[in-house]
Design a protein around this motif. Structure first.
Motif, PDB file in Angstrom:
ATOM      1  N   HIS A 149     -33.834  28.532 -23.905  1.00 33.20           N
ATOM      2  CA  HIS A 149     -34.974  27.468 -24.331  1.00 33.20           C
ATOM      3  C   HIS A 149     -36.077  27.813 -25.205  1.00 33.20           C
ATOM      4  O   HIS A 149     -37.346  27.814 -24.946  1.00 33.20           O
ATOM      5  CB  HIS A 149     -35.427  26.708 -23.246  1.00 33.20           C
ATOM      6  CG  HIS A 149     -34.408  26.197 -22.162  1.00 33.20           C
ATOM      7  ND1 HIS A 149     -33.767  25.112 -22.499  1.00 33.20           N
ATOM      8  CD2 HIS A 149     -33.897  26.388 -20.981  1.00 33.20           C
ATOM      9  CE1 HIS A 149     -32.701  24.820 -21.682  1.00 33.20           C
ATOM     10  NE2 HIS A 149     -32.915  25.826 -20.659  1.00 33.20           N
ATOM     11  N   MET A 150     -35.657  29.193 -26.250  1.00 34.34           N
ATOM     12  CA  MET A 150     -36.752  29.592 -26.596  1.00 34.34           C
ATOM     13  C   MET A 150     -36.496  29.061 -28.286  1.00 34.34           C
ATOM     14  O   MET A 150     -35.372  28.697 -28.760  1.00 34.34           O
ATOM     15  CB  MET A 150     -36.706  31.052 -26.829  1.00 34.34           C
ATOM     16  CG  MET A 150     -36.874  31.688 -25.394  1.00 34.34           C
ATOM     17  SD  MET A 150     -36.587  33.420 -25.661  1.00 34.34           S
ATOM     18  CE  MET A 150     -37.152  34.073 -24.114  1.00 34.34           C
ATOM     19  N   ARG A 151     -37.681  29.002 -29.150  1.00 29.82           N
ATOM     20  CA  ARG A 151     -37.345  28.618 -30.664  1.00 29.82           C
ATOM     21  C   ARG A 151     -36.917  29.762 -31.282  1.00 29.82           C
ATOM     22  O   ARG A 151     -37.290  31.156 -30.659  1.00 29.82           O
ATOM     23  CB  ARG A 151     -38.462  28.141 -31.150  1.00 29.82           C
ATOM     24  CG  ARG A 151     -39.063  26.606 -30.479  1.00 29.82           C
ATOM     25  CD  ARG A 151     -40.438  26.334 -31.145  1.00 29.82           C
ATOM     26  NE  ARG A 151     -40.365  26.074 -32.693  1.00 29.82           N
ATOM     27  CZ  ARG A 151     -39.632  25.108 -33.173  1.00 29.82           C
ATOM     28  NH1 ARG A 151     -39.112  23.959 -32.269  1.00 29.82           N
ATOM     29  NH2 ARG A 151     -39.592  24.881 -34.462  1.00 29.82           N
ATOM     30  N   VAL A 152     -36.223  29.786 -32.438  1.00 31.04           N
ATOM     31  CA  VAL A 152     -35.842  30.879 -33.113  1.00 31.04           C
ATOM     32  C   VAL A 152     -36.390  30.646 -34.644  1.00 31.04           C
ATOM     33  O   VAL A 152     -35.978  29.793 -35.243  1.00 31.04           O
ATOM     34  CB  VAL A 152     -34.285  31.354 -32.937  1.00 31.04           C
ATOM     35  CG1 VAL A 152     -33.568  30.017 -33.151  1.00 31.04           C
ATOM     36  CG2 VAL A 152     -33.926  32.501 -33.405  1.00 31.04           C
ATOM     37  N   ILE A 153     -36.852  31.794 -34.943  1.00 32.15           N
ATOM     38  CA  ILE A 153     -37.106  31.765 -36.448  1.00 32.15           C
ATOM     39  C   ILE A 153     -36.667  32.942 -37.182  1.00 32.15           C
ATOM     40  O   ILE A 153     -36.379  34.210 -36.623  1.00 32.15           O
ATOM     41  CB  ILE A 153     -38.697  31.968 -36.532  1.00 32.15           C
ATOM     42  CG1 ILE A 153     -39.080  31.996 -38.098  1.00 32.15           C
ATOM     43  CG2 ILE A 153     -39.231  32.993 -35.880  1.00 32.15           C
ATOM     44  CD1 ILE A 153     -40.778  31.776 -38.292  1.00 32.15           C
ATOM     45  N   ALA A 154     -36.032  32.908 -38.382  1.00 32.75           N
ATOM     46  CA  ALA A 154     -35.643  34.048 -39.130  1.00 32.75           C
ATOM     47  C   ALA A 154     -36.758  34.393 -40.239  1.00 32.75           C
ATOM     48  O   ALA A 154     -37.008  33.749 -40.876  1.00 32.75           O
ATOM     49  CB  ALA A 154     -34.032  33.506 -40.023  1.00 32.75           C
ATOM     50  N   GLU A 155     -36.785  35.874 -40.304  1.00 28.84           N
ATOM     51  CA  GLU A 155     -37.903  36.151 -41.402  1.00 28.84           C
ATOM     52  C   GLU A 155     -36.948  36.960 -42.500  1.00 28.84           C
ATOM     53  O   GLU A 155     -35.722  37.296 -42.395  1.00 28.84           O
ATOM     54  CB  GLU A 155     -38.811  37.025 -40.715  1.00 28.84           C
ATOM     55  CG  GLU A 155     -38.299  38.464 -40.527  1.00 28.84           C
ATOM     56  CD  GLU A 155     -39.303  39.414 -39.696  1.00 28.84           C
ATOM     57  OE1 GLU A 155     -40.546  39.105 -39.703  1.00 28.84           O
ATOM     58  OE2 GLU A 155     -38.780  40.538 -39.339  1.00 28.84           O
TER      59      GLU A 155
END
Ligand code: C2E
Ligand code: MG
Ligand code: MG
Length: 760
Positions: A703-709
């Motif tokens: 239940h975590m958000r995920v971001i790609a850099e």
């Protein structure tokens, strides 16, 4: 002896007569002493012998007296004088007259002879007595001579003992044998105690080994022998069975009646005791025996005391020596000794050729461990590191601790550089494995610089300097790696110092600036946040990348004030955007491990939020995975503090560290940020594809958000959308820009153009 005189040889047959008297008949046996009036006190007229009276039978004594002069001797005249008087006078008898004219007696040749005989007899008796005396004396002398020789022997043994600095068993054996012989003891023993009160030496005489084994235990203080030791007193007992303390002898102890026991003590320190049992002649031990034993014990105590002093001095010297050459914490050689050994190896290599490698090892994260867990754990870690380092090297190599978390490994004879690389890799491998200290799992890595003689340096200082430089280079290269020195590095090292110098004054000189890079929602394409990225435009050095200066700031601790500045500036900016009504923009701020572990971190956060007025929910802190590897309790506590304030947490560069699912589950983390290195190579690299996909699904399940850099291409973007990555950040949308540019983008409702992508 006194010489014989006239009075010693007085004739016994002397008759006192008056002048006028003359005995009738036979008078042979007598000598007449003739007096004028009274025979007791009257005037002495002369002597008449039987010869005189037979020559002149009709004379009266007066006639005899008148016809010759009075010849006499005095009582104290010596015998020879009396004899010569006889010869001169041709008399048969001579009167002995005192100096005042009194008649004392008479001497005749016969009485003289008798006197002589008597004297001879006395002398004979005397000489016989003397002979007997002499004989007893002789016998006694023989006994004494024997004793003396034994004493001599014993004293030689004792001297021997004294001449030694330590009491070896043979010496004690000689001592107790001699002592027992000297005082005629049937058996006995010497017991020397060790520092703990146990029996260090038990040397016996007159008993079998078996018995000795049974009785060779330290007395426990209850029995007589114990008393000797504990009270430091002598004990001499005629019949020890009657003694109340006759306990404490171990079973199987030979029976004994009399006992002599003396402590071996010096200056009230008791080293042990000597005891002797039963005299061969059945008599009790004498005072002399006791004195002798005491003197022997005293000698022993001097040796022991001496030995102890020598030992103390020796160990003091050793520890001084140790302190001078070894690091007390880790037991490794210290800088001094390492210097010495490197000098030696260099001298040898100069003479005979050969290569030397010097590995300069600096632990990564040591300061963090120390700050987080305290010095005790820090110290334990250094010890454990020292142990692992020592295991990596061979016998002839030197591992040393320079200071703090700096270690050296010197390989004095390597074939080629590969050998050094091999050891360096081994060191990295062993140091990357976790340490369990104080129940905590701790991770450290190391940065290693390698310098080679004669390639990189000619002398010790150059060797150390170049290895140090290479180590800094390894640090800048992202730590946990090793680097061989190259001349290029000298420039790098100089650069490091230069950066540090200017970084110190960068805040006050207002050289920093923050650019913001938008973070976009994958679905919808709205800007939902910005990452604050620090820029340094140094007046002297020009624009410096954070990739270069952030590690220097971390290493020097300058990251704490710098990080605070970033936090405050970014929050202030966030508040400006909020005030502009641009909505809840997430302000992501990078927090380095050093800054995070600073004890004032939470206070600083509160302070910043308070003075800027930014709602905590708008703030997101980007922390790295490695930060979570150490001191879980502190990390967890800080995380909870952050979480409780409503601040978000994002794990930056995710995938490059070692975080396990287990860790992530336990922490209140809101977001994972997939490192750009994985994003860069998709879709070409299948592995990276799999990793990115796995990270996304893992984040979802937690239940975590995920971001790609680092998203640069449409292809990457498409894939990330397909994988349902929540947000993206990268050049595809925008590079990091000034706050004004962000404002413009927001106001213009700048969106990522994704519709087209959806359609595909
Ligand atoms: P980071 O936190 O992972 O920041 C992302 C880095 O990726 C930034 O580099 C950013 O400019 C760069 N980047 C963004 N999009 C792309 C892209 O599409 N392609 C490529 N190739 N790169 C992209 P930057 O600004 O040079 O910062 C480097 C690192 O320095 C940061 O990595 C961060 O770890 C650190 N840093 C920057 N500012 C701060 C700060 O204020 N505090 C701390 N502690 N660290 C900071
Ligand atoms: Mg970041
Ligand atoms: Mg990153």
């Amino acid at each position: 002896m006194r010489h014989l005189t006239a009075k010693d040889c007085l004739c016994r047959n002397v008759k006192r007569v008056l002048e006028e008297d003359r005995p009738k008949g036979h008078i042979d046996r007598f000598v007449y002493a003739v007096f004028a009036d009274d025979i007791k006190h009257g005037n002495f007229c002369g002597l008449a012998t039987p010869c005189d009276t037979s020559l002149h039978p009709n004379w009266i004594f007066a006639d005899l007296g008148e016809h010759r002069p009075l010849e006499s001797v005095s009582p104290d005249d010596p015998l020879n004088k009396v004899l010569s008087r006889f010869q001169k006078t041709h008399r048969h008898a001579l009167p002995v007259v005192s100096s005042d004219g009194y008649f004392i007696g008479a001497v005749t040749q016969e009485s003289l002879l008798r006197g002589l005989l008597r004297k001879e007899h006395v002398l004979l008796q005397e000489s016989r007595r003397l002979y007997q005396l002499a004989e007893t004396d002789r016998k006694e002398l023989v006994i004494w001579a024997n004793r003396l020789s034994r004493l001599h022997e014993a004293s030689r043994s004792l001297l021997n003992v004294l001449a030694h600095t330590a009491l070896e068993d043979e010496l004690l054996q000689m001592g107790i044998d001699s002592l027992a012989k000297l005082i005629d003891a049937k058996y006995g023993a010497i017991g020397i105690l060790n520092a703990e009160g146990g029996l260090a030496q038990f040397i016996y005489t007159g008993i079998s080994e078996d018995v000795a084994k049974r009785i060779g235990h330290p007395p426990e203080g209850k029995g007589i022998l114990g008393v000797v030791i504990h009270d430091n007193i002598n004990i001499r007992l005629e019949d020890m069975r009657k003694h109340p303390n006759s306990v404490g002898f171990p079973p199987g102890h030979p029976p004994m009646r009399s006992l002599l026991a003396v402590p071996i003590s010096h200056a009230s320190h008791v080293y042990g005791r000597i005891y002797l049992c039963d005299k061969t002649d059945g008599k009790p031990f004498s005072e002399a025996d006791e004195l002798l034993s005491m003197s022997f014990a005293h000698s022993l105590s001097l040796v022991l005391d001496n030995a102890r002093e020598i030992e103390e001095i020796r160990s003091a010297r050793q520890s001084l020596d140790y302190l001078a050459h070894f690091d007390t914490l880790t037991g490794l050689p210290n800088r001094e000794l390492a210097t010495d050994r490197i000098h030696q190896s260099l001298a040898q290599a100069h003479r005979h050729g050969g290569k030397i490698a010097l590995l300069f090892i600096d632990l990564d994260n040591f300061k963090n461990v120390n700050d987080a867990y305290g010095h005790n754990v820090g110290d334990a870690l250094l010890k454990a590191v020292a142990g692992r380092l020592s295991d990596c090297v061979r016998d002839g190599d030197t591992t040393a601790r320079l200071s703090g978390d700096e270690f050296l490994v010197m390989l004095p004879d390597i074939e080629d550089e590969q050998d050094a690389a091999f050891v360096a890799q081994k060191v990295l491998d062993v140091l990357t494995k976790s340490f369990i200290l104080d129940g905590k799992e701790i991770f450290v890595g190391a940065s290693i610089g390698i310098s080679i003689f004669p390639t990189d340096a000619q002398d010790f200082h150059e060797l150390l300097r170049t290895a140090d430089t290479a180590m800094y280079y390894a640090k800048n290269r992202g730590r946990n790696n090793y680097q061989f020195f190259t001349s290029r590095m000298t420039t790098a090292a100089r650069r490091y110092t230069e950066l540090e110098q200017h970084l110190r004054r960068a805040i006050e000189k207002n050289e920093f600036e923050i650019l913001y890079q938008p973070q976009i929602e994958s679905v919808g394409g709205d800007i939902v946040g910005v990452e604050a990225l620090l820029r340094w435009n140094s007046e002297v050095l020009g624009k410096i990348s954070p990739v270069e200066f952030i590690p220097v700031a971390e290493e020097t601790g300058l990251i704490v004030p710098i990080g605070n500045w970033v936090l405050e500036t970014a929050c202030r900016q966030g508040k400006i955007w909020e005030n502009k009504g641009l909505g809840d923009l997430k302000i992501a701020v990078n927090v380095s491990s050093r800054q995070f572990r600073d004890k004032n971190f939470i206070n600083d956060l509160d302070r910043v939020l308070k003075i800027t007025g930014l709602p905590p929910r708008m703030l997101e802190l980007e922390i790295t995975e490695s930060l979570m590897m150490q001191d879980l309790e502190l990390v967890m506590a800080t995380f909870m503090n952050i979480h409780d304030r409503g601040i978000h947490l994002s794990v930056d560069d995710f995938g490059t560290g070692y975080s396990s699912l287990g860790y992530l589950k336990r922490f209140p983390i809101n977001q994972l940020k997939i490192d750009k290195s994985f994003v860069q190579d998709i879709p070409q690299d299948e592995n990276d594809m799999a990793i990115v996909q796995a990270i996304i699904s893992m984040a979802k399940s937690l239940h975590m958000r995920v971001i790609a850099e680092g998203v640069e291409t449409e292809e990457q973007l498409k894939l990330l959308q397909k994988f349902q990555c929540d947000e993206i950040q990268g050049f595809i949308f925008s590079k990091p820009v000034t706050p004004d540019s962000i404002t413009e983008m927001m106001v213009a409702n700048h969106k990522l153009c994704i519709e087209a992508l959806h359609e595909q």
